[in-house]
Enzyme design. Structure first.
Site, PDB file in Angstrom:
ATOM      1  CG  ASP A  34      -1.998  -0.972   1.172  1.00 21.03           C
ATOM      2  OD1 ASP A  34      -2.046  -1.713   0.161  1.00 21.03           O
ATOM      3  OD2 ASP A  34      -2.813  -1.046   2.118  1.00 21.03           O
ATOM      4  CD  GLU A 114     -23.409 -14.438 -15.906  1.00 17.56           C
ATOM      5  OE1 GLU A 114     -23.986 -13.438 -15.445  1.00 17.56           O
ATOM      6  OE2 GLU A 114     -23.140 -14.578 -17.095  1.00 17.56           O
ATOM      7  CE  LYS A 116     -32.095 -11.505 -10.150  1.00 18.61           C
ATOM      8  NZ  LYS A 116     -32.209 -10.464  -9.155  1.00 18.61           N
ATOM      9  CG  ASP A 118     -29.689  -8.530  -3.240  1.00 20.67           C
ATOM     10  OD1 ASP A 118     -30.321  -7.783  -4.001  1.00 20.67           O
ATOM     11  OD2 ASP A 118     -30.118  -8.881  -2.119  1.00 20.67           O
ATOM     12  CE1 TYR A 226     -26.683  -8.807 -22.881  1.00 19.82           C
ATOM     13  CE2 TYR A 226     -28.023  -7.212 -21.714  1.00 19.82           C
ATOM     14  CZ  TYR A 226     -27.799  -8.005 -22.809  1.00 19.82           C
ATOM     15  OH  TYR A 226     -28.719  -7.994 -23.828  1.00 19.82           O
ATOM     16  CE  LYS A 312     -35.315 -12.867  -6.504  1.00 19.14           C
ATOM     17  NZ  LYS A 312     -36.073 -11.717  -6.895  1.00 19.14           N
ATOM     18  CB  CYS A 406     -52.083   6.278  21.206  1.00 18.08           C
ATOM     19  SG  CYS A 406     -50.485   6.928  20.684  1.00 18.08           S
ATOM     20  CB  CYS A 409     -50.986  10.600  23.187  1.00 17.63           C
ATOM     21  SG  CYS A 409     -52.097   9.995  21.918  1.00 17.63           S
ATOM     22  CB  CYS A 424     -52.803   7.533  17.450  1.00 16.91           C
ATOM     23  SG  CYS A 424     -53.001   8.896  18.615  1.00 16.91           S
ATOM     24  CB  CYS A 430     -50.177  11.844  19.288  1.00 18.50           C
ATOM     25  SG  CYS A 430     -49.322  10.288  19.370  1.00 18.50           S
TER      26      CYS A 430
END
Ligand code: IVH
Length: 667
Positions: A34, A114, A116, A118, A226, A312, A406, A409, A424, A430
C-alpha cells in the site's frame, strides 16, 4: 523536469497505477505494498498539479471524486434495461428450457449460469477504451447519469487494455461486500449517522449521493455481466465476458457453462448452500443462453429477454424467540407493531427486531409472546416475521391482544374498514405525530432546512415548537438557553429557515404532510390551483379535475383544511413569508415563436436538462410530443439520441436540430 519528461513520467505513472489497481481491485492479487502504491500516486498527483495541461479525467488520480454537487441528468438507454423473468422451482426451470427448445428446434443449447448479485444495476459506455458515461437502470428506458460517482469505484476501469471494440456498453451490478458494509455501518453509528438496512440499500443510496468525493470514501465494488454493442464479433456470452476480463473488467468469478437443465440445477443447489460463505449478497442464479445467435432468435418480450431467466433462492430464514412487541407511531398516526427478538444471526447481520406490519398479520399467524418465530429478510428495511414454530410453543403462551390505546398519548385507536393499520386520531396532541410532521416539513425534499431535524426533539421538549409554523417564530434568546445550543447553532438554524422562504410553493405543499400528497401530487396540485387560498377553498369537484387527483386524495385535502389547527398553521406560514403560490413568472408565456410547432426532444444536452428544454418549448408556445410522427415539425436531438428515433426522423424527412439551433429559434 521539462514538459516532455513530465508528460512521459505522467503517462508511465498512470499505466503503472492502472495495472496495480487492476491487480488489487479486480484480480485481488496486489503486487506492491500500500505504501509503494501511495508513493506512486503521490508522484502522479504532484506532477499533474505542476503540469495541468496533461490532466485527464481517466487518470487513476481522479478516483477521489469532487464535492461539486451532482445534478443527475436523465439519459435514455440506447438499449432498454429490462428485468429478468423469475423462477422459484425446478419445474419452472424445466418449463423455461422447454420453451427455449421449442423456439430453437434441433439445435444444441448451452446455458451459462452466473450468480445473481444483490446490488444495484449499472450500465457503462466505453468509447475508444475510456469510460464515457454510467447510467442507472431508472425506469428501464431512461436512468440517472451517475458517471462522476462511478468514476470513483476502483474496480471499474477508467481506461481499458487490449483489443476492445471502439464503442460498447457493459452492464453489471454495483454492490458492497458484507464485511465492508458492517465496517461502514459501525462507523456511521459512531458518528450518530443513520445506518443502512442492508448492503443493497447502502450501494444504491451511495450511488445516488450528490457529492462524488463522499462516494469515493465508500467501499463500492462492481461485477460486470452483460456486454452489448454493434461492434462485438464474438459468438457467445461466455466469450464476451472472457474478453471483457481481458480488457480489465471484473466479471463474475463463479460461472459455469451447462449442457442441460440438470447441470443448471446442480449449479443452483450448490450455490444455494454455499452462498453464505461468499463475501457479498446473492439472491439467485441467472441462467443465460450462451450463443448470441440463439439469443437473437429468441429475442425479448416487452419486459425481459426470452433467452435468460433468474432462479431466485428462497430467502434465508432464522428461528428465534419473540420477547416483546413495541408499537411505533408514525407521523400520520399509523401504528406499526415491531417485534423484539432474542438476537439471532441471519444473512450476514445480527437481528434483534422484526416488523409485524399490522394486527391482521399477528392474528393470521397466531403469534404469541415467547413463541419461536421464523424471520426472513425481504426487501424491507427490517426483517419480517413469516411464521411460528408451534411445536415449540409453551402451554402458557397467551393469545396476543392488540393494543386499543396509543402507546404514546393513550388516545383510543381507530381502524377504518379500508385500512389495515390502526391509527391514533390525536393528530395535534400525540408527540411522535407532531414531531414526525415537523421532521417531514424540514426534510430535504420539502423545505430542506439544514440542521433542523436534529434539533426538533430539543425544541419540542422545551415547548418552543408545537407545529411547523412555530419554527419561523423562534426567538434567539430562547434557543441559546437550551443545553448544548450555542449562538452559532442558533444563527445557523435561522439562516436555514430564512433560506427556506424561497422554496417553491409545490415543495411547501408537499411539506405540509397532507395524507397522500407526495412530491408528484404536490406538483400537480400547485400547478392546478396556483395558490394556497384556492386549495383551501377548492371543492371536491374542482380537486378531482386536477390531473392525478382522485377520490382519496381529494377527500384527504378537504379533510385537512376542515381542521381549524391546520388553517392556523397556514396563517403562520403566510405571515413568515413562505411561498404560498406558484411563481407566475416561471410559467409566463415568453413568446409565441413556436406556436403551432410540434417537437420531439431526445438525448442529452449540454446547457439544459431535457425537462428544461421541454419547458422552454412550451413557454414559447410550442408543443412536446412523445414520439415521432408525420405531424412532428422538429426533432431536437441531443447527444446519445436513440438510433431508432434518428432512423425514423430521417425516414419521415423531419428536420433534426441541435440545442444551439433551437436556442437560435427562440432567441
Ligand atoms: S443479466 C437482459 N446477470 O438482476 C439481462 N443480471 O431482474 C440483463 N442481476 O436488473 C441482466 N446479477 O440488476 C444479469 N449475473 C447477472 C445478474 C443480474 C444480478 C440483476 C440485474 C437485473 C436483475 C434482473
Amino acid at each position: 523536469m521539462n514538459r516532455k519528461e513530465a508528460e512521459k513520467r505522467i503517462l508511465s505513472l498512470r499505466n503503472q497505477l492502472q495495472e496495480h489497481n487492476h491487480n488489487y481491485y479486480v484480480l485481488n492479487k496486489p503486487s506492491i505494498s500500500d505504501f509503494e502504491y501511495d508513493m506512486l500516486m503521490n508522484d502522479l498527483s504532484v506532477l499533474e498539479k505542476m503540469f495541468p495541461e496533461f490532466s485527464d479525467i481517466s487518470s487513476p488520480s481522479q478516483r477521489v471524486g469532487s464535492d461539486i454537487s451532482n445534478e443527475f441528468k436523465q439519459v435514455e438507454h440506447k438499449y432498454p434495461m429490462l428485468s429478468l423473468g423469475n423462477t422459484y422451482s425446478k419445474e419452472e426451470l424445466v418449463d423455461f428450457d422447454t420453451r427455449i427448445r421449442k423456439l430453437l428446434p434441433e439445435s444444441d443449447i448451452e446455458y451459462v449460469c452466473e450468480l445473481k448479485y444483490d446490488g444495484t444495476s449499472i450500465s457503462l459506455t466505453y468509447v475508444n477504451g475510456k469510460l464515457d458515461y454510467a447510467v442507472t437502470r431508472g425506469d428501464g428506458v431512461k436512468g440517472d447519469d451517475v458517471t462522476a460517482n462511478v468514476r470513483t469505484i476502483k474496480s471499474i476501469p477508467l481506461s481499458l487494455i487490449g483489443d476492445f471494440p471502439p464503442e460498447f456498453e457493459i452492464r453489471g451490478e454495483i454492490f458492497i461486500a458484507r464485511n465492508d458494509f458492517k465496517k461502514m455501518n459501525a462507523d456511521r453509528e459512531k458518528k450518530s449517522e443513520q445506518t443502512f438496512a442492508n448492503p443493497r440499500n447502502a450501494a444504491s443510496g451511495t450511488l445516488k449521493l450528490q457529492n462524488s468525493s463522499e462516494v469515493a470514501k465508500r467501499p463500492l465494488d462492481c461485477f460486470l455481466y452483460y456486454v452489448l454493442g454493434a461492434e462485438l464479433n464474438y459468438e457467445n456470452h461466455y466469450e464476451n465476458l472472457s474478453k471483457a476480463k481481458d480488457w480489465g473488467f471484473k466479471i463474475p468469478p463463479h460461472i459455469m457453462i451447462c449442457k442441460n437443465i440438470d447441470q443448471v440445477y446442480n449449479f443452483i443447489q450448490h450455490w444455494d448452500k454455499e452462498r453464505k460463505n461468499l463475501p457479498y449478497d446473492t439472491d439467485g442464479v441467472v441462467i443465460k443462453v450462451n450463443s448470441l445467435k440463439q439469443q437473437k432468435i429468441l429475442g425479448f418480450t416487452a419486459k425481459s429477454p426470452r433467452w435468460a431467466i433468474a432462479y431466485k433462492f428462497k430467502a434465508e430464514q432464522a428461528l428465534t424467540k419473540l420477547l416483546s412487541i413495541d408499537f411505533q407511531v408514525g407521523r400520520t398516526g399509523a401504528i406499526t407493531p415491531v417485534a423484539n427478538l432474542e438476537a439471532v444471526f441471519l444473512a450476514g447481520t445480527t437481528v434483534k427486531r422484526a416488523s409485524l406490519h399490522n394486527a391482521d398479520q399477528i392474528e393470521l399467524h397466531d403469534i404469541r409472546l415467547n413463541d419461536f418465530v421464523y424471520i426472513e429478510k425481504g426487501g424491507e428495511i427490517i426483517p419480517k416475521i413469516v411464521g411460528v414454530d408451534k411445536s415449540k410453543r409453551q402451554e402458557n403462551n397467551e393469545i396476543f391482544r392488540y393494543i386499543t390505546h396509543c402507546p404514546e398519548c393513550n388516545t383510543e385507536l381507530i381502524r377504518s374498514e379500508e385500512e389495515a393499520k390502526h391509527f391514533c386520531p390525536n393528530e395535534f396532541g400525540c408527540p411522535p405525530q407532531i414531531k414526525g410532521k415537523i421532521e417531514h416539513f424540514v426534510s430535504r425534499k420539502a423545505m430542506n432546512i439544514a440542521g433542523a431535524e436534529a434539533t426538533i426533539d430539543l425544541l419540542y421538549n422545551n415547548h418552543l415548537i408545537q407545529d411547523i409554523g412555530d419554527l419561523y417564530f423562534l426567538q434567539k434568546e430562547d434557543l441559546i438557553k437550551l443545553e448544548r445550543f450555542g449562538e452559532k447553532s442558533a444563527d445557523n438554524l435561522f439562516e436555514s429557515l430564512e433560506k427556506s422562504k424561497i422554496v417553491p410553493f409545490e415543495r411547501v405543499l408537499y411539506g405540509l404532510g397532507i395524507r397522500y400528497v407526495g412530491e408528484t401530487v404536490a406538483k400537480k396540485i400547485a400547478a392546478g390551483v396556483g395558490t394556497i387560498e384556492n386549495l383551501m377553498t377548492a371543492s371536491y369537484e374542482t380537486l378531482i379535475e386536477i390531473e392525478e387527483i382522485g377520490d382519496i386524495i381529494a377527500k384527504s385535502i378537504i379533510e385537512h383544511f376542515r381542521l381549524e389547527k391546520n388553517i392556523k398553521i397556514i396563517e403562520k406560514l403566510k405571515k413568515a413569508g413562505l411561498q404560498m403560490q406558484i411563481d407566475e413568472k416561471e410559467n409566463e408565456n415568453l413568446s409565441n415563436k413556436l406556436a403551432g410547432l410540434s417537437f420531439v426532444v431526445s438525448g442529452v444536452f449540454s446547457n439544459h436538462s431535457r425537462d428544461e428544454i421541454k419547458k422552454l418549448i412550451e413557454l414559447h408556445g410550442g408543443k412536446n410530443a412523445g414520439s415521432i410522427s408525420a405531424k412532428t415539425n422538429y426533432v431536437l436531438a441531443g447527444e446519445k439520441m436513440g438510433p431508432e428515433k434518428l432512423k425514423k426522423a430521417e425516414k419521415l424527412n423531419i428536420a433534426i436540430i441541435s440545442e444551439s439551433d433551437f436556442l437560435r429559434l427562440i432567441q
